[in-house]
Design an enzyme around this catalytic site. Structure first.
Site, PDB file in Angstrom:
ATOM      1  N   GLY A   1       0.581  -1.159   0.374  1.00  0.00           N
ATOM      2  CA  GLY A   1       0.499   0.217  -0.177  1.00  0.00           C
ATOM      3  C   GLY A   1       0.315   0.775   0.078  1.00  0.00           C
TER       4      GLY A   1
ATOM      5  N   CYS B   1       7.190  -0.499   6.574  1.00  0.00           N
ATOM      6  CA  CYS B   1       6.597   0.678   6.193  1.00  0.00           C
ATOM      7  C   CYS B   1       7.603   1.353   4.809  1.00  0.00           C
ATOM      8  CB  CYS B   1       6.076   2.011   7.141  1.00  0.00           C
ATOM      9  SG  CYS B   1       5.869   3.003   6.218  1.00  0.00           S
TER      10      CYS B   1
ATOM     11  N   HIS C   1      -3.026   1.550   7.613  1.00  0.00           N
ATOM     12  CA  HIS C   1      -1.886   2.174   8.047  1.00  0.00           C
ATOM     13  C   HIS C   1      -1.939   2.752   7.479  1.00  0.00           C
ATOM     14  CE1 HIS C   1       2.140   1.527   7.584  1.00  0.00           C
ATOM     15  NE2 HIS C   1       1.972   2.138   7.059  1.00  0.00           N
ATOM     16  N   GLU C   2      -2.246   3.225   5.992  1.00  0.00           N
ATOM     17  CA  GLU C   2      -2.864   3.348   4.872  1.00  0.00           C
ATOM     18  C   GLU C   2      -2.514   4.751   5.241  1.00  0.00           C
ATOM     19  OE1 GLU C   2      -0.108   3.469   2.878  1.00  0.00           O
ATOM     20  OE2 GLU C   2      -0.007   1.801   3.000  1.00  0.00           O
TER      21      GLU C   2
HETATM   22 ZN    ZN Z   1       3.007   2.679   5.548  1.00  0.00          ZN
END
Ligand code: ZN
Length: 152
Positions: free
Chosen positions: A47, A89, A131-132
């Site tokens: 993502g 990430c 998360h996004e």
């Molecule tokens: Zn991230």
């Protein structure tokens, strides 16, 4: 095709709440395309949020198990359950941590035509959306993570 350099921690754009997209213009479509190209070029990412390519606007793309989503102004409208799993990430390279998040979420947002879409996600897909969407608030997974560790 436009692959952007991914912004990494230390850059303050990752810490700023991103701006709502008020109008669906051709530039919004381009932004979504550039996010997709950059995510695909990363190979390991699942993502990407616009601030991660240096654009402080509320747009995300998600690519997980043959499914692909793109959302403008996404919001989580419901959450259910709780689960802890490992996250990383692209903007925090070489770091993993355990993050507790909802197991099921419903996300609403706009597609590139400006139509409202509602997505029900579960498990790791739900985790990616959370998360996004955090990125759009200036939140990084390391803010929520436990057992943060460096990996090669
Ligand atoms: Zn991230």
């Amino acid at each position: 095709m436009a692959v952007y350099q991914i912004v990494e921690t230390g850059d303050e754009i990752l810490r700023m709440p991103a701006k709502k997209i008020e109008k669906i213009t051709p530039n919004v479509g381009k932004l979504l395309d550039n996010l997709r190209d950059t995510l695909e070029a990363s190979e390991t990412g699942v993502g990407l949020a616009a601030p991660q390519i240096g654009i402080s606007k509320r747009a995300i793309v998600v690519s997980y198990e043959e499914e692909y989503y793109e959302l403008i102004n996404p919001e989580i409208v419901s959450k259910e359950g709780e689960d802890t799993d490992t996250e990383g990430c692209l903007s925090v390279p070489g770091v993993l941590g355990e993050v507790t998040r909802a197991v099921k979420v419903q996300v609403v947002g706009l597609n590139r035509q400006g139509e409202e879409v509602k997505i029900k996600a579960e498990g790791f897909l739900a985790r990616i959306f959370q998360h996004e969407i955090d990125h759009l608030e200036g939140i990084l997974f390391i803010d929520r993570a436990e057992k943060i560790r460096r990996v090669e």
